[in-house]
Design an enzyme around this catalytic site. Structure first.
Site, mmCIF file in Angstrom:
data_model
loop_
_atom_site.group_PDB
_atom_site.id
_atom_site.type_symbol
_atom_site.label_atom_id
_atom_site.label_comp_id
_atom_site.label_asym_id
_atom_site.label_seq_id
_atom_site.Cartn_x
_atom_site.Cartn_y
_atom_site.Cartn_z
ATOM 1 N N SER A 146 -3.492 42.401 -18.003
ATOM 2 C CA SER A 146 -3.845 41.560 -16.855
ATOM 3 C C SER A 146 -2.912 41.790 -15.674
ATOM 4 O O SER A 146 -1.812 42.317 -15.812
ATOM 5 C CB SER A 146 -3.804 40.090 -17.260
ATOM 6 O OG SER A 146 -4.538 39.879 -18.436
HETATM 7 N N1 SAH Z 1 -3.503 39.205 -22.696
HETATM 8 C C1 SAH Z 1 -3.645 40.643 -22.592
HETATM 9 C C2 SAH Z 1 -4.836 41.073 -21.787
HETATM 10 C C3 SAH Z 1 -6.056 40.894 -22.578
HETATM 11 S S1 SAH Z 1 -7.500 41.770 -22.127
HETATM 12 C C4 SAH Z 1 -2.381 41.292 -22.076
HETATM 13 O O1 SAH Z 1 -1.417 40.578 -21.776
HETATM 14 O O2 SAH Z 1 -2.345 42.528 -22.030
HETATM 15 C C5 SAH Z 1 -8.600 40.817 -23.130
HETATM 16 C C6 SAH Z 1 -8.494 41.061 -24.603
HETATM 17 O O3 SAH Z 1 -9.379 40.144 -25.237
HETATM 18 C C7 SAH Z 1 -8.944 42.461 -25.042
HETATM 19 O O4 SAH Z 1 -7.899 43.101 -25.697
HETATM 20 C C8 SAH Z 1 -10.124 42.180 -25.968
HETATM 21 O O5 SAH Z 1 -10.179 43.051 -27.081
HETATM 22 C C9 SAH Z 1 -9.856 40.754 -26.397
HETATM 23 N N2 SAH Z 1 -11.035 40.017 -26.875
HETATM 24 C C10 SAH Z 1 -12.267 39.945 -26.339
HETATM 25 N N3 SAH Z 1 -13.054 39.153 -27.077
HETATM 26 C C11 SAH Z 1 -12.291 38.691 -28.119
HETATM 27 C C12 SAH Z 1 -12.529 37.830 -29.233
HETATM 28 N N4 SAH Z 1 -13.712 37.270 -29.463
HETATM 29 N N5 SAH Z 1 -11.524 37.606 -30.092
HETATM 30 C C13 SAH Z 1 -10.301 38.164 -29.902
HETATM 31 N N6 SAH Z 1 -10.019 38.983 -28.871
HETATM 32 C C14 SAH Z 1 -10.991 39.249 -27.974
#
Ligand code: SAH
Length: 216
Positions: free
Chosen positions: A64
């Protein structure tokens, strides 16, 4: 070609920029100073690690935007005794920052590879109060519930019901809501004795919350 930037100068500029975007909580700024984003951004995009922009990570996901990480962390108002759930481990950057501010972080991602790589990051920073797991976070983490704080770093159409149910009374959840391919609204949910109060924080853009586990 531009001059190579001195790392301490770069860090100062990074923190200055965060403040200018409204990240003013000294504890959040301190945590973001200690957890170097450059360690999480490898390869092609390495030289953009301190830019205020989301960047690609494996599995088609993104780390992010730093100012959004800061504002979400600030909105979560984490206390030192809190148990926090993060849905969407991704690179592990957000979880690492949270780990400096609370008692324990549970973080889940649907991609095994991302969880494994994030765990390496937690070891790198010597963080021992994070439990990372492969799971569908749209169902929350019932075996560890309830949570003082929940942060969702992928966009859902509505705050998922199981997550609302797993929030303690007096707890706070921050979650981006809206259609995945459009601008979404970051909302803060507070659970009271009688129900849930919602407030809108700002417009954001996140990858979608997808149900079920990923292929890798
Ligand atoms: N917080 C992260 C950015 C996350 S991007 C950081 O600091 O880098 C969003 C993430 O959500 C992705 O890795 C994706 O795989 C995950 N995601 C999407 N749907 C999800 C679900 N149902 N359960 C768990 N993770 C999920």
């Amino acid at each position: 070609m531009s001059e190579p930037v001195d790392p301490s100068e770069q860090k100062m500029r990074f923190l200055f920029h965060l403040r200018s975007r409204g990240v003013t909580d000294p504890r959040v700024l301190d945590a973001m100073e200690r957890i170097d984003r450059g360690v999480f951004v490898r390869g092609h995009f390495e030289d953009r690690a301190y830019d205020d922009t989301p960047l690609p990570i494996p599995c088609g996901q993104t780390i992010s935007q730093p100012s959004v990480v800061g504002l979400m962390t600030q909105a979560l108002a984490v206390g030192p005794r809190d148990k926090v759930l993060e849905v969407g481990t991704g690179s592990g950057y957000q979880a690492a920052i949270l780990a400096l501010l609370c008692r324990r972080v549970y973080t889940v991602d649907r991609h095994r590879r991302l969880v494994a790589e994030a765990e390496e990051m937690f070891r790198h920073f010597g963080l021992t109060n994070i439990t990372a797991m492969v799971a569908d976070g749209s169902r929350g983490l019932p075996e560890q519930a309830p949570f003082d704080r929940i942060i969702v770093t992928a966009a859902a159409e509505d705050p998922p019901g199981p997550l609302l149910a797993q929030l303690k009374i007096g707890g706070i959840m921050v979650v981006p809501v809206g259609q995945s391919d459009a601008v979404q609204t970051l909302i803060r949910v507070r659970r009271s004795e009688t129900g849930y109060d919602y407030d809108e924080l700002r417009q954001v853009r996140f990858v979608p919350l997808v149900e079920g586990l990923g292929q890798a």
